[in-house]
Structures are given as structure tokens and as C-alpha cells.
Design an enzyme around this catalytic site. Sequence first.
Site, PDB file in Angstrom:
ATOM      1  CG  ASP A 194      -1.797   1.169   1.345  1.00  0.00           C
ATOM      2  OD1 ASP A 194      -2.350   1.598   0.317  1.00  0.00           O
ATOM      3  OD2 ASP A 194      -1.936   1.702   2.457  1.00  0.00           O
TER       4      ASP A 194
ATOM      5  CG  ASP B 131      -1.750   7.653   0.889  1.00  0.00           C
ATOM      6  OD1 ASP B 131      -0.747   8.347   0.642  1.00  0.00           O
ATOM      7  OD2 ASP B 131      -2.779   7.672   0.191  1.00  0.00           O
TER       8      ASP B 131
END
Length: 267
Positions: free
Chosen positions: A9, A11
Site C-alpha cells: 500500500d 499512504d
Amino acid sequence: MTGIVVLFDFDRTIIDGDSDKWVVVEMGLTQSFQQLRSILPWNTLMDRMLHELHSQGRTIEEIEKCLKRVPMNPRIAAAIKAAHDFGCDLKVVSDANNFYIETILKHHGLLGFFSEIYTNPTSVDEVGRLRIFPYRDFTLAPHGCSLCSYNMCKGLVIEQIRAAASENGKKRFIYVGDGKGDFCPSLKLGHGDYVMPRKNYPLWNLICGDPMHIKAQVLEWSDGEELEKVLLHLIDTISIEENISNGTSTQSKSSQSQVSENAGTHP
């Protein structure tokens, strides 16, 4: 190239904060953001924020400068480089957007370490405005997953990646994430795979609340230093297993580096 695919991922995983919110706050859009937050879906809202910037005369170059100020833990960067040098296939699966991710990764010298980035696409229109579009056109082809955001089901992305990767032999998957949207892809992982949730973040909480549905082994992390230790130790472990199954005893490259034995624990 090893048989390991590492999926990140973006953020609150590769970077410590949220790239969308960083631009909102740093470029003075907080008031507009708060006014529209309850009535617009997130992806649409972020496109609207870029419209606000353009209407104020702010340029794409200014947005780039803003993104280059996003802090990144140096141990995250070191972990990415070490995993790539070892031969892992690294990919980003994120509900941010292509422009933000590529700008930040390029600034930190990391863009070239990733083979693919799966995220919301961006483009510059005829008047020079940066636009953000949904990864999937939900009006024409909704993905039908209740666990994911309307514009992107990461679980479907993982299935596509796994199908493509299987053409080149058996692969072991490591998924590193933090958010609610990372739960669906975690459910798609199988025995022999690993999921690395950030401790005390939504993904970790969801796994703790429903551990029986997770087939992959769970190894938690809290910060950049711990992510590096857990990830490199994990790559070491998989490499040793592969060497044993292949009848070799070659010491893995990452075991020659600073990897802690206490790499992580089950949440």
C-alpha cells in the site's frame, strides 16, 4: 529473481501520512475539503480539490513541490531497496493516485524499484489542470465488493496479479498495508503467503477481529524500522525454505544484512 512478490500500500505504509490530505492541508484547501467531505466520494473529492487549486492559479509544478516535501522514513526506503536487490518483484497497490505516488517515489529515488503501480490514474487536461480518475469506472462496471471503496477493489487487483505471476511459476506473496481497504486483498492471500498489517491501524484491527478468515501468516509492524526488520527477515525465511525445497543451502543475501531474529508477531 526470487519467487517472492511484495505488494505495498502507499499512504501510511510507504509514506507515514496520507498524500491526499498532505496536499489538502499544505496547499490551503482544508476549508473546501471539510465543506465537501460529507457529500462527495473520496476519489471525486480529490479531483475537485485539484479543480480548486487550478481555479486559484496554482500550477502542477507547485503540486509537485508540495509532494516532494512529504516525509518518508529512511528505513522504509532501505527496506524497498534491499528487497529489490534481493530479487523480489515489488508493486504498489494503492487508492491514492498515479501522479502523487510517482512524484514522491521518484523524489526519493525509489520509482525504478517497482515493476507496477496499481492506483487511480491521472492526466492533464487541455487547460493544464491535473485530473484524477477512478481506477475502475464504477458507473459502467461496479466491482460489487462491499469491503472496498467504490472505485477500486484491491482484492480483484491481487487476483489479477496472482494470475499473471503464476504464468512464471509458483510465487509467494507478501502484502504490506494499514487501511480498511487492505483487508479485502489480505483475504485473497493463501497458505504460504504473508500479510504485514501496521499495528493499531484499521487493517490490523480488522484482522484481529476476524482472524479465522485470514489464510496467510500475519506479521505486524509499527514503524519504518520494524517494517524493515520484519520484511527482510521474512524474505530471508522464504529464501531458506526455497533453498531447502530446491536442495541447495546457499545463504540468502538479506541474511548478510541487519535483520533481527525477532521480526514480528501475530496481532
